[in-house]
Design a protein around this motif. Structure first.
Motif, PDB file in Angstrom:
ATOM      1  N   THR A  18       0.830  -1.201   0.000  1.00 17.12           N
ATOM      2  CA  THR A  18       0.000   0.000   0.000  1.00 17.12           C
ATOM      3  C   THR A  18       0.868   1.257   0.000  1.00 17.12           C
ATOM      4  O   THR A  18       2.051   1.205   0.358  1.00 17.12           O
ATOM      5  CB  THR A  18      -0.916   0.017   1.241  1.00 17.12           C
ATOM      6  OG1 THR A  18      -0.110  -0.095   2.421  1.00 17.12           O
ATOM      7  CG2 THR A  18      -1.905  -1.131   1.198  1.00 17.12           C
ATOM      8  N   PRO A  19       0.307   2.412  -0.369  1.00 15.30           N
ATOM      9  CA  PRO A  19       1.106   3.635  -0.494  1.00 15.30           C
ATOM     10  C   PRO A  19       1.640   4.165   0.828  1.00 15.30           C
ATOM     11  O   PRO A  19       2.679   4.814   0.865  1.00 15.30           O
ATOM     12  CB  PRO A  19       0.132   4.644  -1.115  1.00 15.30           C
ATOM     13  CG  PRO A  19      -1.094   3.914  -1.466  1.00 15.30           C
ATOM     14  CD  PRO A  19      -1.077   2.604  -0.781  1.00 15.30           C
ATOM     15  N   THR A  20       0.916   3.954   1.916  1.00  9.30           N
ATOM     16  CA  THR A  20       1.333   4.514   3.198  1.00  9.30           C
ATOM     17  C   THR A  20       1.246   3.449   4.278  1.00  9.30           C
ATOM     18  O   THR A  20       0.648   2.393   4.094  1.00  9.30           O
ATOM     19  CB  THR A  20       0.437   5.699   3.606  1.00  9.30           C
ATOM     20  OG1 THR A  20      -0.926   5.240   3.696  1.00  9.30           O
ATOM     21  CG2 THR A  20       0.515   6.823   2.594  1.00  9.30           C
ATOM     22  N   GLU A  26       7.491   4.497   9.424  1.00 11.20           N
ATOM     23  CA  GLU A  26       7.652   5.173  10.710  1.00 11.20           C
ATOM     24  C   GLU A  26       9.139   5.287  11.067  1.00 11.20           C
ATOM     25  O   GLU A  26       9.566   6.281  11.658  1.00 11.20           O
ATOM     26  CB  GLU A  26       6.899   4.413  11.804  1.00 11.20           C
ATOM     27  CG  GLU A  26       5.460   4.043  11.462  1.00 11.20           C
ATOM     28  CD  GLU A  26       4.603   5.220  11.015  1.00 11.20           C
ATOM     29  OE1 GLU A  26       4.998   6.386  11.226  1.00 11.20           O
ATOM     30  OE2 GLU A  26       3.529   4.980  10.435  1.00 11.20           O
ATOM     31  N   LEU A  27       9.924   4.269  10.700  1.00 10.91           N
ATOM     32  CA  LEU A  27      11.372   4.348  10.897  1.00 10.91           C
ATOM     33  C   LEU A  27      11.957   5.493  10.081  1.00 10.91           C
ATOM     34  O   LEU A  27      12.816   6.250  10.571  1.00 10.91           O
ATOM     35  CB  LEU A  27      12.019   3.020  10.493  1.00 10.91           C
ATOM     36  CG  LEU A  27      13.550   2.973  10.505  1.00 10.91           C
ATOM     37  CD1 LEU A  27      14.098   3.223  11.904  1.00 10.91           C
ATOM     38  CD2 LEU A  27      14.050   1.628   9.965  1.00 10.91           C
ATOM     39  N   LEU A  28      11.499   5.629   8.840  1.00  9.32           N
ATOM     40  CA  LEU A  28      11.956   6.740   8.002  1.00  9.32           C
ATOM     41  C   LEU A  28      11.649   8.072   8.670  1.00  9.32           C
ATOM     42  O   LEU A  28      12.510   8.960   8.741  1.00  9.32           O
ATOM     43  CB  LEU A  28      11.281   6.668   6.631  1.00  9.32           C
ATOM     44  CG  LEU A  28      11.539   7.855   5.693  1.00  9.32           C
ATOM     45  CD1 LEU A  28      13.004   7.909   5.287  1.00  9.32           C
ATOM     46  CD2 LEU A  28      10.641   7.769   4.454  1.00  9.32           C
ATOM     47  N   PRO A 189       8.662  -3.613  19.034  1.00 11.28           N
ATOM     48  CA  PRO A 189       7.234  -3.725  18.719  1.00 11.28           C
ATOM     49  C   PRO A 189       6.749  -2.583  17.839  1.00 11.28           C
ATOM     50  O   PRO A 189       7.396  -1.532  17.733  1.00 11.28           O
ATOM     51  CB  PRO A 189       6.574  -3.673  20.101  1.00 11.28           C
ATOM     52  CG  PRO A 189       7.544  -2.925  20.953  1.00 11.28           C
ATOM     53  CD  PRO A 189       8.905  -3.315  20.454  1.00 11.28           C
ATOM     54  N   LEU A 190       5.613  -2.796  17.199  1.00 13.37           N
ATOM     55  CA  LEU A 190       4.996  -1.726  16.430  1.00 13.37           C
ATOM     56  C   LEU A 190       4.423  -0.683  17.384  1.00 13.37           C
ATOM     57  O   LEU A 190       4.145  -0.976  18.547  1.00 13.37           O
ATOM     58  CB  LEU A 190       3.901  -2.285  15.523  1.00 13.37           C
ATOM     59  CG  LEU A 190       4.369  -3.301  14.476  1.00 13.37           C
ATOM     60  CD1 LEU A 190       3.219  -3.692  13.564  1.00 13.37           C
ATOM     61  CD2 LEU A 190       5.529  -2.761  13.657  1.00 13.37           C
ATOM     62  N   ASP A 375       4.678   4.545  22.059  1.00  7.49           N
ATOM     63  CA  ASP A 375       4.984   5.684  21.200  1.00  7.49           C
ATOM     64  C   ASP A 375       6.244   5.370  20.387  1.00  7.49           C
ATOM     65  O   ASP A 375       7.234   4.851  20.917  1.00  7.49           O
ATOM     66  CB  ASP A 375       5.207   6.936  22.044  1.00  7.49           C
ATOM     67  CG  ASP A 375       5.437   8.162  21.184  1.00  7.49           C
ATOM     68  OD1 ASP A 375       4.451   8.767  20.754  1.00  7.49           O
ATOM     69  OD2 ASP A 375       6.615   8.493  20.932  1.00  7.49           O
ATOM     70  N   TRP A 376       6.204   5.687  19.084  1.00 11.74           N
ATOM     71  CA  TRP A 376       7.315   5.334  18.198  1.00 11.74           C
ATOM     72  C   TRP A 376       8.643   5.929  18.658  1.00 11.74           C
ATOM     73  O   TRP A 376       9.697   5.299  18.507  1.00 11.74           O
ATOM     74  CB  TRP A 376       7.028   5.807  16.776  1.00 11.74           C
ATOM     75  CG  TRP A 376       6.178   4.898  15.948  1.00 11.74           C
ATOM     76  CD1 TRP A 376       4.975   5.181  15.372  1.00 11.74           C
ATOM     77  CD2 TRP A 376       6.476   3.539  15.573  1.00 11.74           C
ATOM     78  NE1 TRP A 376       4.500   4.094  14.674  1.00 11.74           N
ATOM     79  CE2 TRP A 376       5.406   3.076  14.774  1.00 11.74           C
ATOM     80  CE3 TRP A 376       7.540   2.679  15.837  1.00 11.74           C
ATOM     81  CZ2 TRP A 376       5.372   1.788  14.241  1.00 11.74           C
ATOM     82  CZ3 TRP A 376       7.508   1.392  15.305  1.00 11.74           C
ATOM     83  CH2 TRP A 376       6.438   0.963  14.522  1.00 11.74           C
TER      84      TRP A 376
END
Length: 396
Positions: A18-20, A26-28, A189-190, A375-376
């Motif tokens: 998928t596009p997003t 999220e790493l980017l 984890p995500l 939280d990322w």
């Protein structure tokens, strides 16, 4: 952490449907303001939806996009597509004539490319980032053997392995994996962007809205919720289901809603590319569902479903099947109800919550508290910290 990354040229190589969305995106976002440069290569799967079917490259310097490139379109069966992606990654990063200090290979094919590049002197360190893992992924014995061997080789030869769930390492051990030969395995984890996530209203728990976010595939188990809805609506007339996402099961699920005579109570919104809009639509709900099915080739038995972290960040109580490992944590934290993936159990759990606004309010607070831990920023801070610590120990 920022000082160390500021001296680094980083590459992130992934496959996408998928596009997003996705942990690699999220790493980017996390590394962009920190790294000296980032090269982001996205290979589409041959059955990808809503994305160009040729490889896309984005190059960033000091957090700013400098160049975007589309590779020539190539179509073919899976083995040829896989070989094409490996060859292209190795060729492109080698011809850049820029040393990559840190390479993230998201899945075993891309990690393999990174290990080849390290042996060619183009890459210093390779992180094998494992988002999905199933020990019995393929039906054909040859493909299954190749998949396990490639995963094992990447674990042994990478410089670090980022698993989204500790269950992945346990699953590997059950099939002869030697942890002593592996690169450091780190659980990553995500997560969610907690502060940016819209929150449910403390007073909106009696609106009867059940929400679902994700790919509409068989293993997601959404059919169980639709089948449970007629009985739920007998006791809760305003109960309805909002579905955010698309996939191969979209039309069968719509047909099922008509068959169960609840089509007017099921809202199919399709894939929403705007993440903020999707999050706002989620936050209008009273309760969220993640009804994954069992199966040896089901990734979620060993992975970490991203939708659940978005639910928690919104303050949504979660009715989740006991398939993914995170279900136990949600139940233990009082942030939702874990059930077996069966129509009657899912229906009973949803009725229980929708008839108890006080219970939803209490679970809302627990969900927010648990969501804050995913939280990322905190997740990636810890992941990079542990990774660098492991490398320092190895060097000493």
């Amino acid at each position: 952490m920022n000082g160390r990354l500021s001296q680094m040229d980083i590459a992130i190589v992934k496959h996408t449907y998928t596009p997003t969305g996705g942990a690699e995106q999220e790493l980017l976002r996390y590394v962009l303001p920190k790294a000296k440069s980032v090269t982001y290569i996205s290979h589409p799967f041959r059955d990808a939806r809503d994305v160009p079917l040729n490889t896309q490259i984005s190059m960033f310097e000091n957090g700013e996009l400098r160049k975007e490139i589309s590779a020539p379109l190539f179509r073919g069966p899976f083995p040829l597509m896989a070989m094409k992606d490996i060859i292209f990654t190795v060729w492109y990063l080698k011809k850049m004539r820029r040393r990559i200090h840190l390479y993230f290979g998201v899945d075993n094919l891309n990690a393999f490319s990174g290990i080849v590049l390290r042996r060619l002197g183009v890459v210093d360190r390779v992180v094998y980032y494992v988002i999905d893992y199933a020990p019995d992924r393929f039906r054909r014995p040859f493909m299954q053997s190749l998949y396990r061997r490639l995963d094992r080789w990447c674990c042994y030869d990478a410089d670090a392995v980022w698993n989204v769930s500790a269950a992945m390492e346990d699953a590997r051990k059950a099939h002869g994996f030697d942890s002593g030969r592996s690169a450091p395995q780190i659980e990553v984890p995500l997560g969610n962007w907690y502060d940016e996530s819209p929150k449910t209203s403390p007073n909106g728990s009696d609106n009867g809205l059940i929400v679902f976010l994700g790919t509409l595939a068989r293993e997601q188990g959404l059919n169980l919720v639709i089948e449970a809805l007629p009985k739920i609506r007998k006791r809760i007339p305003n109960a309805r289901l909002r579905v955010i996402g698309s996939g191969p099961e979209m039309e069968p699920l719509k047909s099922l809603a008509h068959e169960m005579r609840v089509a007017d109570s099921v809202e199919f919104l399709g894939f929403i590319q705007d993440g903020a809009k999707a999050a706002a639509l989620l936050a209008e709900g009273a309760v969220a569902v993640a009804p994954y099915l069992y199966g040896d080739n089901i990734f979620k038995r060993f992975a970490d479903p991203g939708k659940v972290k978005l639910y928690l960040a919104a303050g949504l109580p979660v009715v989740i099947s006991r398939v993914p490992p995170v279900a136990e944590l949600i139940e233990r934290s009082g942030a939702g109800i874990a059930v077996e993936p069966a129509v009657n159990e899912i229906g009973s759990a949803l009725e229980n919550l929708l008839l108890s606004p006080g219970k939803i309010s209490a679970m809302r607070e627990n969900a927010l508290e648990l969501g804050k831990k995913f939280d990322w920023i905190g997740i990636f801070d810890r992941a990079f910290g542990r990774t660098f610590e492991c490398w320092v120990v190895q060097n000493n």
